[in-house]
Write a protein that holds these residues in place. Structure first.
Motif, PDB file in Angstrom:
ATOM      1  N   THR A   1      -0.337 -13.157 -12.045  1.00 22.58           N
ATOM      2  CA  THR A   1      -1.046 -11.873 -12.015  1.00 22.58           C
ATOM      3  C   THR A   1      -0.887 -11.131 -10.692  1.00 22.58           C
ATOM      4  OG1 THR A   1      -3.057 -12.891 -11.139  1.00 22.58           O
ATOM      5  CG2 THR A   1      -2.869 -12.740 -13.541  1.00 22.58           C
ATOM      6  N   TYR A   2      -1.220  -9.853 -10.754  1.00 16.65           N
ATOM      7  CA  TYR A   2      -1.333  -9.045  -9.538  1.00 16.65           C
ATOM      8  C   TYR A   2      -2.515  -8.117  -9.710  1.00 16.65           C
ATOM      9  CZ  TYR A   2       1.037  -5.468 -12.396  1.00 16.65           C
ATOM     10  OH  TYR A   2       1.382  -4.579 -13.382  1.00 16.65           O
ATOM     11  N   THR A   3      -3.000  -7.583  -8.599  1.00  7.80           N
ATOM     12  CA  THR A   3      -4.114  -6.651  -8.714  1.00  7.80           C
ATOM     13  C   THR A   3      -3.682  -5.285  -8.222  1.00  7.80           C
ATOM     14  OG1 THR A   3      -4.908  -7.126  -6.488  1.00  7.80           O
ATOM     15  CG2 THR A   3      -5.804  -8.478  -8.278  1.00  7.80           C
ATOM     16  N   VAL A   4      -4.368  -4.265  -8.725  1.00  6.86           N
ATOM     17  CA  VAL A   4      -4.130  -2.902  -8.273  1.00  6.86           C
ATOM     18  C   VAL A   4      -5.484  -2.276  -7.976  1.00  6.86           C
ATOM     19  CG1 VAL A   4      -3.308  -0.627  -8.970  1.00  6.86           C
ATOM     20  CG2 VAL A   4      -1.999  -2.660  -9.586  1.00  6.86           C
ATOM     21  N   ALA A   5      -5.592  -1.619  -6.841  1.00  2.00           N
ATOM     22  CA  ALA A   5      -6.861  -0.993  -6.463  1.00  2.00           C
ATOM     23  C   ALA A   5      -6.585   0.271  -5.664  1.00  2.00           C
ATOM     24  CB  ALA A   5      -7.676  -1.972  -5.625  1.00  2.00           C
ATOM     25  N   PRO A   6      -7.531   1.199  -5.638  1.00  2.00           N
ATOM     26  CA  PRO A   6      -7.357   2.380  -4.791  1.00  2.00           C
ATOM     27  C   PRO A   6      -7.319   1.941  -3.322  1.00  2.00           C
ATOM     28  CG  PRO A   6      -9.250   2.649  -6.260  1.00  2.00           C
ATOM     29  CD  PRO A   6      -8.820   1.222  -6.361  1.00  2.00           C
ATOM     30  N   ALA A   7      -6.665   2.732  -2.496  1.00  2.00           N
ATOM     31  CA  ALA A   7      -6.583   2.362  -1.081  1.00  2.00           C
ATOM     32  C   ALA A   7      -6.767   3.606  -0.246  1.00  2.00           C
ATOM     33  CB  ALA A   7      -5.219   1.743  -0.796  1.00  2.00           C
TER      34      ALA A   7
ATOM     35  N   ALA B   1      -1.800  13.096  -5.100  1.00  2.00           N
ATOM     36  CA  ALA B   1      -1.854  11.704  -5.579  1.00  2.00           C
ATOM     37  C   ALA B   1      -2.772  10.849  -4.712  1.00  2.00           C
ATOM     38  CB  ALA B   1      -0.448  11.117  -5.587  1.00  2.00           C
ATOM     39  N   GLN B   2      -3.307   9.803  -5.353  1.00  2.00           N
ATOM     40  CA  GLN B   2      -4.186   8.844  -4.678  1.00  2.00           C
ATOM     41  C   GLN B   2      -3.366   7.704  -4.081  1.00  2.00           C
ATOM     42  OE1 GLN B   2      -7.467   7.460  -4.439  1.00  2.00           O
ATOM     43  NE2 GLN B   2      -8.041   9.630  -4.407  1.00  2.00           N
ATOM     44  N   ALA B   3      -3.798   7.199  -2.927  1.00  2.00           N
ATOM     45  CA  ALA B   3      -3.130   6.007  -2.401  1.00  2.00           C
ATOM     46  C   ALA B   3      -3.532   4.799  -3.244  1.00  2.00           C
ATOM     47  CB  ALA B   3      -3.508   5.785  -0.954  1.00  2.00           C
ATOM     48  N   VAL B   4      -2.637   3.798  -3.302  1.00  2.00           N
ATOM     49  CA  VAL B   4      -2.887   2.660  -4.179  1.00  2.00           C
ATOM     50  C   VAL B   4      -2.445   1.363  -3.475  1.00  2.00           C
ATOM     51  CG1 VAL B   4      -0.663   3.039  -5.308  1.00  2.00           C
ATOM     52  CG2 VAL B   4      -2.421   1.739  -6.503  1.00  2.00           C
ATOM     53  N   ALA B   5      -3.167   0.263  -3.758  1.00  2.00           N
ATOM     54  CA  ALA B   5      -2.780  -1.026  -3.164  1.00  2.00           C
ATOM     55  C   ALA B   5      -2.480  -2.023  -4.267  1.00  2.00           C
ATOM     56  CB  ALA B   5      -3.901  -1.556  -2.276  1.00  2.00           C
TER      57      ALA B   5
ATOM     58  N   VAL C   1       0.872  -1.176   0.000  1.00  2.00           N
ATOM     59  CA  VAL C   1       0.000   0.000   0.000  1.00  2.00           C
ATOM     60  C   VAL C   1       0.904   1.219   0.000  1.00  2.00           C
ATOM     61  CG1 VAL C   1      -1.846   1.215   1.197  1.00  2.00           C
ATOM     62  CG2 VAL C   1      -1.666  -1.277   1.386  1.00  2.00           C
ATOM     63  N   SER C   2       0.661   2.130  -0.935  1.00  2.00           N
ATOM     64  CA  SER C   2       1.604   3.236  -1.069  1.00  2.00           C
ATOM     65  C   SER C   2       0.897   4.551  -1.362  1.00  2.00           C
ATOM     66  CB  SER C   2       2.607   2.921  -2.184  1.00  2.00           C
ATOM     67  OG  SER C   2       3.684   3.817  -2.129  1.00  2.00           O
TER      68      SER C   2
END
Ligand code: ADP
Ligand code: MG
Length: 629
Positions: free
Chosen positions: A160-166, A148-152, A140-141
């Protein structure tokens, strides 16, 4: 909204190896994550000092390790520069890192019995090494950019990997590792302490463990700012390893501080070996440059001349502006000053070693002599400093493992000698067997062997050493009459062939060899050998040019073999026999075959025979004639 991405093919391959290899030192995953956190902290520190608009400007620059035993997770938190969504996809979805790429390449090239487990330790595989211990990783960054928006980011390895807002409100990155069943040791505080101590003790930012955010578990000292008396050999080595991930001990450490003309601190290392692994981990040459403890350049190449780029280490200046990369006259002048001080220091240390600690110095020489030789050629202004650092094999003791420099040579010069003699050859054996050495041996004169391929370049600049000219032994004009003393026992027993017979023989050689030689002449120097090839150009500079073909051959470039003059030894039995044969039976075809063979043997000894196998047929013919009764 959660998006699923596919890892780049190379990344998938790497992950697969990391997840399935039984590498015993999996603990290095923590070193990698802490090193990334430290990079991120360095970068945000730099931003803070040069750009006002940074999120959480007041946050302490630190790294925290948290353990949740119930959940089986280890979390690494930093207040570093953070990542945006785009950055996280670019950085954690592909292999940007050369260490990881080279690891895959090394694995491909490795012999079949070599497993990933065996070679993984030699490479810094970076972030993905976490999958050696993780079932699942969540990152989580939040970037330092205020808008900027935080992202997970999340992945269980695989493809695979996933990316989502956090929702993370503070700056920096958290890496939440769900440990594998067999990796639960990394939940234990003592184990984490031990690993940090071993691999990350000198990280410049505090590393806290658990809820104790007062006492860091690393000592974080800028080792270069300590007094050399306070630093142990182990600490220097440890710091070197952290810097380069080269696991060989460095051959030499230079710790310096200076106050004038600039105040700075430096710890410089001479690595033990020029093996690839070193460079695969430090991605480029260059020193780490700090300004008042802030890292401003990871690979600064302006601090040392190119011929010293093998030196690793850290330089920390009190006076440099942080934005040294943006050009300014003042910064340029300071950099030039730094370079000057560092270069002087490194060279004087090397000279000191060469003089007083030969054994250590020869290790340096073994690994890095080519850089220094390059320096002599490309940086003539430093030639006087570098020339004492070059070592050669020599006819003095004729051993491939014994090394002498020009100063040693001059000390041993014989009576009447004012020049330094060298032979250029392809390797030690050809130098040692060279027919050119004949006359020198007979007179007790030493000859240096220039038998490293780059040595052929040296005569271009190294024309003189402390008033003594360097002279190639195959120089046709060379006359040793007044140098040293001829050892009568080594001198030829036979009289010279009479001069008219010799003239006739030379004429025959010329007819047979034609354009392949520049000339044929009687030798004034040869003792035990039949013949040798010499070059006529004694003039300055051409000394180097006549060896150019060796360099070009080494570089796989086109080259033309030089056309040389053949010298014959009028005292040698073979020359006597040939002169006799020419007088008795000039039409004997064997005569011409032997002339050919004398010439080609000389080519061979010179290392310039284009096709040695072609001699077989002629040799057989000669042997047949020699054995017929
Ligand atoms: P390297 O550190 O050699 O670049 P890694 O695989 O260790 O390679 O990391 C890949 C990239 O991911 C880094 O270059 C960096 O951009 C990003 N990254 C990794 N960890 C962090 C972190 N804690 N904070 C910010 N960026 C990070
Ligand atoms: Mg890294």
């Amino acid at each position: 909204m959660t998006q699923t991405h596919t890892f780049q093919a190379e990344t998938q391959q790497l992950l697969d190896i990391l997840i399935h290899s039984l590498y015993t030192e999996r603990e290095i995953f923590l070193r990698e994550l802490i090193s990334n956190a430290s990079d991120a902290l360095n970068r945000v520190q730099f931003e803070q000092l040069t750009n006002a608009n940074v999120l959480d400007a007041g946050a302490e620059l630190a790294i925290e390790l948290h353990v949740d035993e119930a959940a089986g997770t280890l979390t690494v938190v930093d207040t570093g520069i953070g990542m945006t969504e785009e950055e996280i996809i670019a950085n954690l979805g592909t292999i940007a890192r050369s260490g990881a790429k080279q690891f895959l390449q090394a694995l491909k090239d490795a012999p079949p019995n070599e497993t990933a487990t065996n070679i993984i330790g030699q490479f810094g595989v970076g972030f993905y090494s976490v999958f050696m211990v993780a079932d699942k990783v969540r990152v989580v960054s939040r970037s330092y950019r205020p808008d900027a928006q935080a992202v997970a980011w999340e992945s269980s390895g695989g493809t695979t990997y996933t990316v989502a807002p956090a929702d993370k409100t503070t700056r920096g990155t958290e890496i939440i590792i769900t440990l594998k069943e067999d990796a639960k040791e990394f939940l234990q505080a003592w184990r984490l302490r031990e690993i940090v101590k071993k691999h990350s003790d000198f990280i410049a930012f505090p590393i806290y463990l658990g809820d104790d955010s007062e006492t860091p578990i690393n000592q974080q000292t800028a080792i270069w700012r300590k007094s050399p008396k306070e630093v142990s050999k182990e600490e220097y080595t440890q710091f070197y390893r952290m810097l380069t991930m080269d696991f060989n001990e460095p051959t030499h450490v230079i710790h310096m501080r200076a106050d004038v003309p600039m105040q700075f601190y430096a710890v410089l290392y001479i690595p033990a070996s020029s093996q690839q692994t070193l460079f695969s981990l430090r991605k480029e040459p260059g020193l780490q440059l700090y300004a008042r403890k802030v890292l401003i350049d990871d690979y600064n190449k302006q601090l040392l001349p190119e011929y010293l780029q093998f030196v690793q280490g850290v330089v920390d200046s009190e006076d440099l502006p942080l934005n040294v990369s943006r050009e300014s006259v003042k910064a340029d002048r300071m950099m030039a000053n730094l370079k000057n001080s560092l270069t002087k220091k490194v060279i004087s240390e090397l000279k000191r070693l060469a003089e007083n600690e030969r054994e250590t110095y020869l290790k340096v020489h073994d690994a890095w002599a080519r850089y220094l030789k390059q320096g002599v050629v490309v940086a003539p202004q430093d030639k006087d400093d570098l020339q004492d650092l070059l070592f050669f094999n020599s006819s003095h003791d004729d051993s491939p493992t014994s090394w002498h420099n020009l100063a040693d040579y001059v000390r041993r010069m014989v009576e009447g000698q004012s020049e330094i003699y060298y032979v250029v050859a392809d390797d030690f054996t050809s130098a040692s067997r060279s027919p050119h050495l004949d006359a020198f041996r007979a007179r007790g004169i030493e000859v240096l062997y220039f038998c490293d391929p780059v040595d052929a370049l040296l005569p271009m600049q190294l024309t003189e050493y402390k008033g003594h000219k360097l002279r190639a032994v195959d120089d046709a004009e060379l006359d040793l009459k007044d140098v040293g003393k001829l050892d009568e026992t080594a001198a030829p027993a036979q009289e010279a062939v009479a001069s008219d017979a010799m003239d006739a023989l030379i004429a025959r050689f010329k007819t047979v060899l034609g354009e392949r030689v520049a000339g044929v002449q009687v030798s004034k120097t040869l003792v035990g050998s039949v013949a040798r090839l010499v070059s006529k150009e004694g003039a300055n500079g051409s000394n180097a040019r006549r060896h150019m073909f060796r360099i070009n051959r080494l570089l796989d470039k086109d080259y033309e073999l030089p056309i040389k003059t053949l010298e014959l030894n009028p005292h040698h039995a073979l020359i006597h026999n040939l002169a006799h044969k020419l007088a008795q039976s000039p039409d004997d075809t064997l005569l011409d075959s032997i002339i050919e063979q004398v010439f080609e043997t000389a080519l061979l000894q010179e290392g310039i025979h284009p096709d040695p196998a072609s001699m077989a047929e002629r040799l057989t013919r000669i042997m047949t004639a020699a054995t017929s009764t």
